[in-house]
Design a protein around this motif. Structure first.
Motif, short mmCIF file in Angstrom:
data_model
loop_
_atom_site.label_atom_id
_atom_site.label_comp_id
_atom_site.label_asym_id
_atom_site.label_seq_id
_atom_site.Cartn_x
_atom_site.Cartn_y
_atom_site.Cartn_z
N PHE A 151 39.15 44.51 45.45
CA PHE A 151 38.36 43.96 45.33
C PHE A 151 37.44 44.04 44.37
O PHE A 151 36.90 45.74 43.34
N THR A 155 36.45 38.54 42.20
CA THR A 155 37.44 38.97 42.95
C THR A 155 36.83 38.80 44.67
O THR A 155 37.58 38.01 45.03
N GLY A 158 36.64 35.93 46.97
CA GLY A 158 37.53 35.54 47.83
C GLY A 158 38.23 35.91 48.70
O GLY A 158 39.19 36.19 49.52
N ASP A 204 44.78 38.23 44.67
CA ASP A 204 43.89 37.46 44.33
C ASP A 204 43.96 36.04 42.93
O ASP A 204 43.66 35.54 42.43
N GLY A 286 39.49 35.89 37.77
CA GLY A 286 38.77 36.21 39.23
C GLY A 286 38.84 33.96 39.74
O GLY A 286 39.05 33.57 38.89
#
Length: 347
Positions: A151, A155, A158, A204, A286
């Motif tokens: 990550f 992101t 998420g 993502d 993102g």
């Protein structure tokens, strides 16, 4: 004869003492000691709480705190406090209360959705478990954890799939984060992974687009069609031109702090940001907010159609009108702009 009377007196005194001791033990351990009228009450014991802290919570719930103190000392609870969320039911005696708060840590259900950032997510979760928002945010943004699990700062949000989850109240920030990673991996089943691969997206990227779809429409029935519009634009190299990304970019700027953008203007379209999908092609770096599960699945199962445009429907607020051509779209857009003007919404 005199000695016999003394012995009888001592025996009687012993019986009185024994009776009093038995009565004290009975009333201390086995007689109801709750003072509340509800069926149950809860106390929340933090990881660093002392007996005095627990006692402070218990005192208004009990008829006789002194007898509870006596038994707590006898059962060595005062030096062996357990953290957690504990239930006391109406009519409980001291022995049952101590057994409950010493060994029956009860889980609770926490939930979160529609969080726009990790900061807001941390604040939301901190209202439901012991960990405070600062420790949660620190755990969520830890660079080592993020890189280890593929990550980035863009992101990271998420990873948190909006839903309801069962936790112990005294869960730490790291415990919460680790559990959410497991839930994220569980959410991305083989079926969802195959669908993401079929449309050429990483996980993502699916969530990034889903966040835009969700910000465009909260109507689950409409989300696959909106996702289809964006997929069509991506396929022909057309910029996404998603208004929610402009709002996201604007809110990062000082001049938009503590403001609410109700209408996207041409001035917003010139904001210099990688999240400006009018000036940048493809997906943003993102997600722009936490998408609902319905929006994620809408991207994975987007509707196949020929629409390239959509605009809010002034006659059915919350829904949209779709168009295949720009000229058709412009007519519908003018209708909606007229509605905004009539409502005095100009920024």
């Amino acid at each position: 004869m005199y000695i016999k009377k003394i012995l009888i007196g001592i025996a009687l005194l012993g019986l009185v003492v024994a009776a009093y001791f038995s009565y004290f033990v009975y009333t201390t351990m086995f007689v109801s000691n709750t003072a509340f009228n509800n069926e149950r009450a809860y106390i929340y014991v933090s990881s660093n709480d002392t007996y005095d802290s627990v006692r402070e919570q218990l005192e208004p719930l009990l008829k006789d705190i002194d007898k509870f103190d006596a038994l707590a000392k006898q059962k060595k609870y005062v030096s062996n406090i357990k953290a957690g969320r504990f239930e006391i039911t109406k009519g409980m005696n001291n022995n049952a209360i101590i057994n409950s708060i010493r060994s029956r840590n009860l889980p609770l259900t926490i939930s979160f959705n529609n969080q726009e950032s990790l900061e807001k997510l941390a604040g939301r979760v901190a209202q439901q478990i012991e960990a405070d928002s600062l420790s949660l945010l620190t755990a969520m943004t830890d660079s080592g954890f993020l890189s280890q699990n593929n990550f980035s700062e863009a992101t990271a949000l998420g990873m948190y799939i909006p839903n309801s989850y069962e936790f112990f109240w005294n869960s730490s920030a790291e415990t919460f984060r680790s559990r959410m990673l497991k839930e994220y991996n569980r959410f991305w089943s083989d079926s969802r992974k195959r669908k993401a691969k079929a449309i050429g997206f990483s996980q993502d990227e699916v969530i990034a687009l889903a966040s835009i779809v969700y910000e465009e429409s909260k109507q689950a029935s409409e989300q696959p069609r909106i996702a289809g519009v964006y997929m069509n634009r991506l396929k022909i190299g057309m910029p996404l031109q998603a208004d929610p990304t402009l709002k996201f970019a604007a809110y990062k700027l000082p001049q938009y702090k503590n403001t609410i953008i109700k209408r996207v203007l041409n001035s917003h379209k010139s904001i210099n940001s990688p999240y400006n999908t009018y000036t940048n092609r493809g997906l943003p770096p993102g997600l722009i907010a936490m998408p609902d599960i319905s929006a994620i699945d809408a991207v994975l199962n987007y509707e196949k159609h020929n629409y390239l445009y959509f605009v809010a429907d002034a006659q059915r607020l919350g829904y949209h009108k779709f168009s295949k051509t720009l000229s058709e779209h412009n007519v519908k857009a003018r209708e909606y702009h007229a509605y905004l003007n009539s409502q005095g919404i100009n920024k």
